[in-house]
Motif scaffolding. Sequence first.
Motif, PDB file in Angstrom:
ATOM      1  N   GLY A  13       3.442 -15.094  56.645  1.00 14.04           N
ATOM      2  CA  GLY A  13       4.219 -14.869  55.430  1.00 14.04           C
ATOM      3  C   GLY A  13       4.802 -16.115  54.814  1.00 14.04           C
ATOM      4  N   ASP A  14       4.626 -17.272  55.436  1.00 18.86           N
ATOM      5  CA  ASP A  14       5.120 -18.530  54.872  1.00 18.86           C
ATOM      6  C   ASP A  14       4.386 -19.691  55.517  1.00 18.86           C
ATOM      7  OD1 ASP A  14       6.657 -19.472  57.306  1.00 18.86           O
ATOM      8  OD2 ASP A  14       7.772 -17.639  56.881  1.00 18.86           O
ATOM      9  N   GLY A  15       4.611 -20.887  54.991  1.00 20.47           N
ATOM     10  CA  GLY A  15       3.893 -22.052  55.477  1.00 20.47           C
ATOM     11  C   GLY A  15       4.197 -22.420  56.909  1.00 20.47           C
ATOM     12  N   GLU A  16       5.443 -22.304  57.306  1.00 21.26           N
ATOM     13  CA  GLU A  16       5.806 -22.644  58.680  1.00 21.26           C
ATOM     14  C   GLU A  16       5.106 -21.723  59.671  1.00 21.26           C
ATOM     15  OE1 GLU A  16       7.454 -25.172  59.634  1.00 21.26           O
ATOM     16  OE2 GLU A  16       8.361 -25.897  57.781  1.00 21.26           O
ATOM     17  N   ALA A  17       5.104 -20.435  59.379  1.00 25.04           N
ATOM     18  CA  ALA A  17       4.407 -19.483  60.258  1.00 25.04           C
ATOM     19  C   ALA A  17       2.915 -19.761  60.257  1.00 25.04           C
ATOM     20  CB  ALA A  17       4.683 -18.055  59.803  1.00 25.04           C
ATOM     21  N   ALA A  18       2.390 -20.203  59.121  1.00 24.02           N
ATOM     22  CA  ALA A  18       0.963 -20.515  59.041  1.00 24.02           C
ATOM     23  C   ALA A  18       0.605 -21.686  59.944  1.00 24.02           C
ATOM     24  CB  ALA A  18       0.572 -20.814  57.597  1.00 24.02           C
ATOM     25  N   ALA A  76      10.152 -33.081  67.948  1.00 25.58           N
ATOM     26  CA  ALA A  76       8.863 -32.784  67.297  1.00 25.58           C
ATOM     27  C   ALA A  76       8.582 -31.300  67.421  1.00 25.58           C
ATOM     28  CB  ALA A  76       7.748 -33.588  67.943  1.00 25.58           C
ATOM     29  N   ARG A  77       8.102 -30.709  66.339  1.00 26.32           N
ATOM     30  CA  ARG A  77       7.677 -29.318  66.349  1.00 26.32           C
ATOM     31  C   ARG A  77       6.159 -29.292  66.467  1.00 26.32           C
ATOM     32  NH1 ARG A  77       8.194 -27.433  61.730  1.00 26.32           N
ATOM     33  NH2 ARG A  77       8.026 -25.252  62.323  1.00 26.32           N
ATOM     34  N   LEU A  78       5.669 -28.510  67.435  1.00 26.65           N
ATOM     35  CA  LEU A  78       4.248 -28.493  67.741  1.00 26.65           C
ATOM     36  C   LEU A  78       3.655 -27.124  67.452  1.00 26.65           C
ATOM     37  CD1 LEU A  78       4.362 -30.359  71.173  1.00 26.65           C
ATOM     38  CD2 LEU A  78       4.107 -31.341  68.887  1.00 26.65           C
ATOM     39  N   ALA A  79       2.505 -27.106  66.785  1.00 26.87           N
ATOM     40  CA  ALA A  79       1.833 -25.848  66.470  1.00 26.87           C
ATOM     41  C   ALA A  79       1.403 -25.149  67.748  1.00 26.87           C
ATOM     42  CB  ALA A  79       0.603 -26.115  65.592  1.00 26.87           C
ATOM     43  N   GLY A  80       1.619 -23.834  67.782  1.00 25.31           N
ATOM     44  CA  GLY A  80       1.177 -23.030  68.902  1.00 25.31           C
ATOM     45  C   GLY A  80       1.993 -23.174  70.160  1.00 25.31           C
ATOM     46  N   PRO A 120       8.427 -19.105  49.820  1.00 23.28           N
ATOM     47  CA  PRO A 120       9.692 -19.753  50.198  1.00 23.28           C
ATOM     48  C   PRO A 120       9.468 -20.792  51.283  1.00 23.28           C
ATOM     49  CG  PRO A 120       9.544 -17.543  51.149  1.00 23.28           C
ATOM     50  CD  PRO A 120       8.397 -17.678  50.194  1.00 23.28           C
ATOM     51  N   GLY A 121      10.317 -21.823  51.304  1.00 23.44           N
ATOM     52  CA  GLY A 121      10.184 -22.853  52.324  1.00 23.44           C
ATOM     53  C   GLY A 121       8.992 -23.744  52.049  1.00 23.44           C
ATOM     54  N   LEU A 122       8.136 -23.897  53.032  1.00 22.42           N
ATOM     55  CA  LEU A 122       6.933 -24.715  52.899  1.00 22.42           C
ATOM     56  C   LEU A 122       5.910 -23.946  52.066  1.00 22.42           C
ATOM     57  CD1 LEU A 122       5.694 -27.427  54.007  1.00 22.42           C
ATOM     58  CD2 LEU A 122       4.632 -26.020  55.781  1.00 22.42           C
ATOM     59  N   ASP A 123       5.700 -24.373  50.808  1.00 26.22           N
ATOM     60  CA  ASP A 123       4.795 -23.613  49.941  1.00 26.22           C
ATOM     61  C   ASP A 123       3.346 -24.010  50.197  1.00 26.22           C
ATOM     62  OD1 ASP A 123       4.296 -25.982  48.593  1.00 26.22           O
ATOM     63  OD2 ASP A 123       5.519 -25.492  46.862  1.00 26.22           O
ATOM     64  N   GLY A 124       2.436 -23.396  49.428  1.00 27.72           N
ATOM     65  CA  GLY A 124       1.017 -23.573  49.692  1.00 27.72           C
ATOM     66  C   GLY A 124       0.523 -24.997  49.510  1.00 27.72           C
ATOM     67  N   THR A 125       0.968 -25.669  48.432  1.00 25.99           N
ATOM     68  CA  THR A 125       0.501 -27.038  48.210  1.00 25.99           C
ATOM     69  C   THR A 125       1.060 -27.984  49.263  1.00 25.99           C
ATOM     70  OG1 THR A 125       2.296 -27.368  46.601  1.00 25.99           O
ATOM     71  CG2 THR A 125       0.137 -26.747  45.735  1.00 25.99           C
ATOM     72  N   ALA A 126       2.309 -27.780  49.669  1.00 24.88           N
ATOM     73  CA  ALA A 126       2.892 -28.618  50.719  1.00 24.88           C
ATOM     74  C   ALA A 126       2.158 -28.415  52.040  1.00 24.88           C
ATOM     75  CB  ALA A 126       4.380 -28.310  50.877  1.00 24.88           C
ATOM     76  N   LEU A 127       1.794 -27.173  52.322  1.00 28.93           N
ATOM     77  CA  LEU A 127       1.035 -26.890  53.543  1.00 28.93           C
ATOM     78  C   LEU A 127      -0.327 -27.571  53.487  1.00 28.93           C
ATOM     79  CD1 LEU A 127       0.514 -25.437  56.212  1.00 28.93           C
ATOM     80  CD2 LEU A 127      -0.128 -23.410  54.908  1.00 28.93           C
ATOM     81  N   ALA A 128      -1.001 -27.502  52.348  1.00 28.55           N
ATOM     82  CA  ALA A 128      -2.316 -28.142  52.208  1.00 28.55           C
ATOM     83  C   ALA A 128      -2.208 -29.651  52.393  1.00 28.55           C
ATOM     84  CB  ALA A 128      -2.920 -27.802  50.844  1.00 28.55           C
ATOM     85  N   ARG A 129      -1.138 -30.262  51.870  1.00 31.52           N
ATOM     86  CA  ARG A 129      -0.935 -31.701  52.078  1.00 31.52           C
ATOM     87  C   ARG A 129      -0.744 -31.999  53.563  1.00 31.52           C
ATOM     88  NH1 ARG A 129       2.191 -31.203  47.258  1.00 31.52           N
ATOM     89  NH2 ARG A 129       1.227 -32.359  45.531  1.00 31.52           N
ATOM     90  N   ARG A 130       0.007 -31.138  54.233  1.00 33.58           N
ATOM     91  CA  ARG A 130       0.282 -31.343  55.656  1.00 33.58           C
ATOM     92  C   ARG A 130      -1.018 -31.294  56.467  1.00 33.58           C
ATOM     93  NH1 ARG A 130       4.909 -29.820  58.553  1.00 33.58           N
ATOM     94  NH2 ARG A 130       6.049 -30.164  56.606  1.00 33.58           N
ATOM     95  N   ASP A 175       3.412 -14.549  51.069  1.00 33.71           N
ATOM     96  CA  ASP A 175       4.724 -13.980  51.390  1.00 33.71           C
ATOM     97  C   ASP A 175       4.861 -12.520  50.957  1.00 33.71           C
ATOM     98  OD1 ASP A 175       4.673 -14.778  48.684  1.00 33.71           O
ATOM     99  OD2 ASP A 175       6.855 -14.890  48.596  1.00 33.71           O
ATOM    100  N   GLU A 176       3.828 -11.978  50.279  1.00 30.54           N
ATOM    101  CA  GLU A 176       3.881 -10.585  49.850  1.00 30.54           C
ATOM    102  C   GLU A 176       2.996  -9.717  50.757  1.00 30.54           C
ATOM    103  OE1 GLU A 176       2.774 -10.321  45.784  1.00 30.54           O
ATOM    104  OE2 GLU A 176       4.352 -11.682  45.086  1.00 30.54           O
ATOM    105  N   PRO A 177       3.586  -8.787  51.504  1.00 30.18           N
ATOM    106  CA  PRO A 177       2.797  -7.955  52.427  1.00 30.18           C
ATOM    107  C   PRO A 177       1.662  -7.202  51.750  1.00 30.18           C
ATOM    108  CG  PRO A 177       5.140  -7.726  52.905  1.00 30.18           C
ATOM    109  CD  PRO A 177       5.038  -8.517  51.625  1.00 30.18           C
ATOM    110  N   LEU A 178       1.909  -6.696  50.552  1.00 26.94           N
ATOM    111  CA  LEU A 178       0.863  -5.944  49.857  1.00 26.94           C
ATOM    112  C   LEU A 178      -0.314  -6.844  49.479  1.00 26.94           C
ATOM    113  CD1 LEU A 178       2.901  -3.518  47.561  1.00 26.94           C
ATOM    114  CD2 LEU A 178       1.652  -2.983  49.663  1.00 26.94           C
ATOM    115  N   ALA A 179       0.006  -8.078  49.091  1.00 24.18           N
ATOM    116  CA  ALA A 179      -1.057  -9.024  48.754  1.00 24.18           C
ATOM    117  C   ALA A 179      -1.888  -9.344  49.996  1.00 24.18           C
ATOM    118  CB  ALA A 179      -0.460 -10.301  48.171  1.00 24.18           C
ATOM    119  N   ARG A 180      -1.220  -9.522  51.141  1.00 25.19           N
ATOM    120  CA  ARG A 180      -1.952  -9.783  52.380  1.00 25.19           C
ATOM    121  C   ARG A 180      -2.840  -8.589  52.738  1.00 25.19           C
ATOM    122  NH1 ARG A 180       3.206 -11.531  54.236  1.00 25.19           N
ATOM    123  NH2 ARG A 180       3.318  -9.799  55.739  1.00 25.19           N
TER     124      ARG A 180
END
Length: 234
Positions: free
Chosen positions: A33-38, A208-212, A57-67, A8-13
Amino acid sequence: MRVLIVDDEPLARMRLAALVGQCEGAEVVGQAGDGEAALAAIGELSPDVLLLDINMPGLDGTALARRLGHRAGPQVVFCTAYENHAVTAFELGAVDYLLKPVRLDRLREALARAAQRREAAPKRAPGYLHARQRGEEVRIALDEVIALQAEDKYVAVLHRGGELLIEESLRQLEEAYPDQLIRLHRSCLVPQARLVGLKTLGDGRTLARLAGSELQPEVSRRNLPAVRRLLRMG
């Protein structure tokens, strides 16, 4: 190796992208910048590796990895400023756990491990659907499919390149690919890898929300428990 940076940090990216540029055989194919966008970017870009922050914010990294954990997908390398999530990260199957500021030698090591794990993973034969287009036979990889919708005597295959009609029924497709497709309602199947979330409307309906894809098919009450179980797996 195709790399997606999620932070979520532009400089880190920006810093991670510069480091990846110094790693032979690796390229940054996208940033989020966040899990949903990922999730959307994963469906669109098919990266090999995620460089994934944890606190977002929102869907964090561990939640995304579980998903992502129950489906074939990118290898996860956590990149975080905090040491206290390491045990959780490796329980989720992460390839490596890098502390910020990420060092180039550690990043190279993590990407090498990701490449080795991908090569060692059992290769699942891709599924294909067959159709006719302007008199010619064509095939569509299931990885390219967004949704399968029943229309009269045919099934419409919505895919990245457009739409085609096939003669197989949804039931035949569901039986042929039980580990790759999931039913949303009696007239719609979607690839399990496309399913990234649910959206509840004010009138009680669930989409249902579909990737892509911006397509949001309705989920029937009968199929909703199975869809929810799939999203919780991993």
